[in-house]
Write a protein that holds these residues in place. Structure first.
Motif, PDB file in Angstrom:
ATOM      1  N   GLY A 184      12.304  14.914  -1.742  1.00  0.00           N
ATOM      2  CA  GLY A 184      10.899  15.217  -2.024  1.00  0.00           C
ATOM      3  C   GLY A 184       9.975  14.085  -1.622  1.00  0.00           C
ATOM      4  N   ALA A 185      10.382  12.861  -1.901  1.00  0.00           N
ATOM      5  CA  ALA A 185       9.573  11.704  -1.513  1.00  0.00           C
ATOM      6  C   ALA A 185       9.510  11.588   0.004  1.00  0.00           C
ATOM      7  N   ALA A 186      10.616  11.855   0.685  1.00  0.00           N
ATOM      8  CA  ALA A 186      10.625  11.785   2.149  1.00  0.00           C
ATOM      9  C   ALA A 186       9.674  12.830   2.749  1.00  0.00           C
ATOM     10  N   ARG A 187       9.641  14.031   2.161  1.00  0.00           N
ATOM     11  CA  ARG A 187       8.708  15.066   2.649  1.00  0.00           C
ATOM     12  C   ARG A 187       7.260  14.588   2.494  1.00  0.00           C
ATOM     13  N   LEU A 188       6.955  13.994   1.349  1.00  0.00           N
ATOM     14  CA  LEU A 188       5.601  13.497   1.115  1.00  0.00           C
ATOM     15  C   LEU A 188       5.269  12.339   2.063  1.00  0.00           C
ATOM     16  N   VAL A 189       6.221  11.468   2.309  1.00  0.00           N
ATOM     17  CA  VAL A 189       6.011  10.373   3.255  1.00  0.00           C
ATOM     18  C   VAL A 189       5.706  10.937   4.647  1.00  0.00           C
ATOM     19  N   ARG A 190       6.421  11.976   5.067  1.00  0.00           N
ATOM     20  CA  ARG A 190       6.148  12.601   6.368  1.00  0.00           C
ATOM     21  C   ARG A 190       4.712  13.131   6.417  1.00  0.00           C
ATOM     22  N   ARG A 191       4.316  13.840   5.362  1.00  0.00           N
ATOM     23  CA  ARG A 191       2.970  14.418   5.303  1.00  0.00           C
ATOM     24  C   ARG A 191       1.900  13.325   5.323  1.00  0.00           C
ATOM     25  N   LEU A 192       2.110  12.265   4.534  1.00  0.00           N
ATOM     26  CA  LEU A 192       1.139  11.166   4.499  1.00  0.00           C
ATOM     27  C   LEU A 192       1.093  10.417   5.824  1.00  0.00           C
ATOM     28  N   SER A 193       2.233  10.275   6.472  1.00  0.00           N
ATOM     29  CA  SER A 193       2.294   9.602   7.764  1.00  0.00           C
ATOM     30  C   SER A 193       1.533  10.394   8.825  1.00  0.00           C
ATOM     31  N   GLU A 194       1.651  11.715   8.783  1.00  0.00           N
ATOM     32  CA  GLU A 194       0.912  12.557   9.725  1.00  0.00           C
ATOM     33  C   GLU A 194      -0.594  12.388   9.533  1.00  0.00           C
ATOM     34  N   ALA A 195      -1.022  12.237   8.289  1.00  0.00           N
ATOM     35  CA  ALA A 195      -2.448  12.124   7.989  1.00  0.00           C
ATOM     36  C   ALA A 195      -3.003  10.713   8.169  1.00  0.00           C
ATOM     37  N   HIS A 196      -2.178   9.692   7.906  1.00  0.00           N
ATOM     38  CA  HIS A 196      -2.688   8.314   7.846  1.00  0.00           C
ATOM     39  C   HIS A 196      -2.039   7.349   8.834  1.00  0.00           C
ATOM     40  N   GLY A 197      -1.041   7.787   9.583  1.00  0.00           N
ATOM     41  CA  GLY A 197      -0.358   6.887  10.508  1.00  0.00           C
ATOM     42  C   GLY A 197       0.746   6.104   9.806  1.00  0.00           C
ATOM     43  N   PRO A 198       1.174   4.983  10.397  1.00  0.00           N
ATOM     44  CA  PRO A 198       2.274   4.199   9.815  1.00  0.00           C
ATOM     45  C   PRO A 198       1.970   3.783   8.376  1.00  0.00           C
ATOM     46  N   LEU A 199       3.016   3.795   7.555  1.00  0.00           N
ATOM     47  CA  LEU A 199       2.859   3.523   6.118  1.00  0.00           C
ATOM     48  C   LEU A 199       3.659   2.312   5.676  1.00  0.00           C
ATOM     49  N   MET A 200       3.305   1.815   4.501  1.00  0.00           N
ATOM     50  CA  MET A 200       4.056   0.760   3.823  1.00  0.00           C
ATOM     51  C   MET A 200       3.980   1.038   2.330  1.00  0.00           C
ATOM     52  N   PHE A 201       4.935   0.485   1.589  1.00  0.00           N
ATOM     53  CA  PHE A 201       4.937   0.567   0.132  1.00  0.00           C
ATOM     54  C   PHE A 201       4.948  -0.840  -0.443  1.00  0.00           C
ATOM     55  N   HIS A 202       4.350  -0.979  -1.616  1.00  0.00           N
ATOM     56  CA  HIS A 202       4.435  -2.242  -2.356  1.00  0.00           C
ATOM     57  C   HIS A 202       4.678  -1.914  -3.822  1.00  0.00           C
ATOM     58  N   GLN A 203       5.698  -2.541  -4.363  1.00  0.00           N
ATOM     59  CA  GLN A 203       6.049  -2.396  -5.776  1.00  0.00           C
ATOM     60  C   GLN A 203       5.694  -3.715  -6.460  1.00  0.00           C
ATOM     61  N   SER A 204       4.691  -3.667  -7.311  1.00  0.00           N
ATOM     62  CA  SER A 204       4.300  -4.900  -8.003  1.00  0.00           C
ATOM     63  C   SER A 204       4.941  -4.921  -9.375  1.00  0.00           C
ATOM     64  N   GLY A 205       4.716  -5.973 -10.098  1.00  0.00           N
ATOM     65  CA  GLY A 205       5.192  -6.066 -11.470  1.00  0.00           C
ATOM     66  C   GLY A 205       4.099  -5.739 -12.448  1.00  0.00           C
ATOM     67  N   GLY A 206       3.128  -4.942 -12.012  1.00  0.00           N
ATOM     68  CA  GLY A 206       1.975  -4.623 -12.850  1.00  0.00           C
ATOM     69  C   GLY A 206       2.353  -3.948 -14.149  1.00  0.00           C
ATOM     70  N   CYS A 207       1.466  -4.047 -15.117  1.00  0.00           N
ATOM     71  CA  CYS A 207       1.761  -3.534 -16.461  1.00  0.00           C
ATOM     72  C   CYS A 207       1.592  -2.030 -16.574  1.00  0.00           C
ATOM     73  N   CYS A 208       0.631  -1.446 -15.898  1.00  0.00           N
ATOM     74  CA  CYS A 208       0.307  -0.042 -16.141  1.00  0.00           C
ATOM     75  C   CYS A 208       1.161   0.910 -15.319  1.00  0.00           C
ATOM     76  N   ASP A 209       1.128   0.765 -14.021  1.00  0.00           N
ATOM     77  CA  ASP A 209       1.926   1.620 -13.143  1.00  0.00           C
ATOM     78  C   ASP A 209       3.006   0.796 -12.467  1.00  0.00           C
ATOM     79  N   GLY A 210       3.619  -0.126 -13.205  1.00  0.00           N
ATOM     80  CA  GLY A 210       4.612  -1.024 -12.635  1.00  0.00           C
ATOM     81  C   GLY A 210       5.815  -0.313 -12.055  1.00  0.00           C
ATOM     82  N   SER A 211       6.104   0.913 -12.522  1.00  0.00           N
ATOM     83  CA  SER A 211       7.229   1.650 -11.964  1.00  0.00           C
ATOM     84  C   SER A 211       6.769   2.598 -10.866  1.00  0.00           C
ATOM     85  N   ALA A 212       5.502   2.535 -10.512  1.00  0.00           N
ATOM     86  CA  ALA A 212       4.972   3.394  -9.466  1.00  0.00           C
ATOM     87  C   ALA A 212       4.702   2.569  -8.220  1.00  0.00           C
TER      88      ALA A 212
END
Length: 135
Positions: A29-57
């Motif tokens: 499911g995540a790969a499908r969404l990555v494909r869709r976002l890549s088509e709309a926005h071009g090359p992508l990257m992810f960053h996982q921070s240690g933030g308090c609120c959405d730290g697991s997002a």
């Protein structure tokens, strides 16, 4: 001068069999969404921070929009079928020190997260699940 971010093998964490399994993977499911976002926005990257609120997002950005540096670790360059360029997955070094013995599984769930991640308008959000490896 821009400092080149460390890769996990350069980090101070001990190496274990965690390096023999994928550090990061996308669910179908995540790969499908990555494909869709890549088509709309071009090359992508992810960053996982240690933030308090959405730290697991993990946050998804157009490649290069989130500035990385010496306080970040490049965990993976993920090949996604249908996406021309590998998707880089970064994590803050402090978070990596805590999660160095885990495999991160990026999934997608219903609901809108907080932040500036590209999937926010889609009514879904990326979520990181983890499994301990090695030891």
């Amino acid at each position: 001068m821009h400092e080149e971010p460390a890769r996990p093998e350069q980090a101070d964490a001990p190496l274990t069999d965690v390096d023999e399994v994928p550090r990061v993977e996308f669910t179908p499911g995540a790969a499908r969404l990555v494909r869709r976002l890549s088509e709309a926005h071009g090359p992508l990257m992810f960053h996982q921070s240690g933030g308090c609120c959405d730290g697991s997002a993990p946050m998804c950005y157009p490649e290069g929009e989130f500035r990385t540096g010496g306080s970040d670790v490049l965990l993976a360059e993920l090949d996604v079928e249908g996406v021309a360029r590998p998707v880089r997955f970064w994590m803050s070094r402090s978070q990596y020190e805590v999660w160095s013995h885990t495999r991160l599984i990026v999934d997608v769930v219903e609901g809108r997260g907080s932040g500036f991640s590209l999937e926010a308008p889609e009514g879904v959000r990326f979520l990181t699940r983890s499994r301990v490896v090695g030891g």
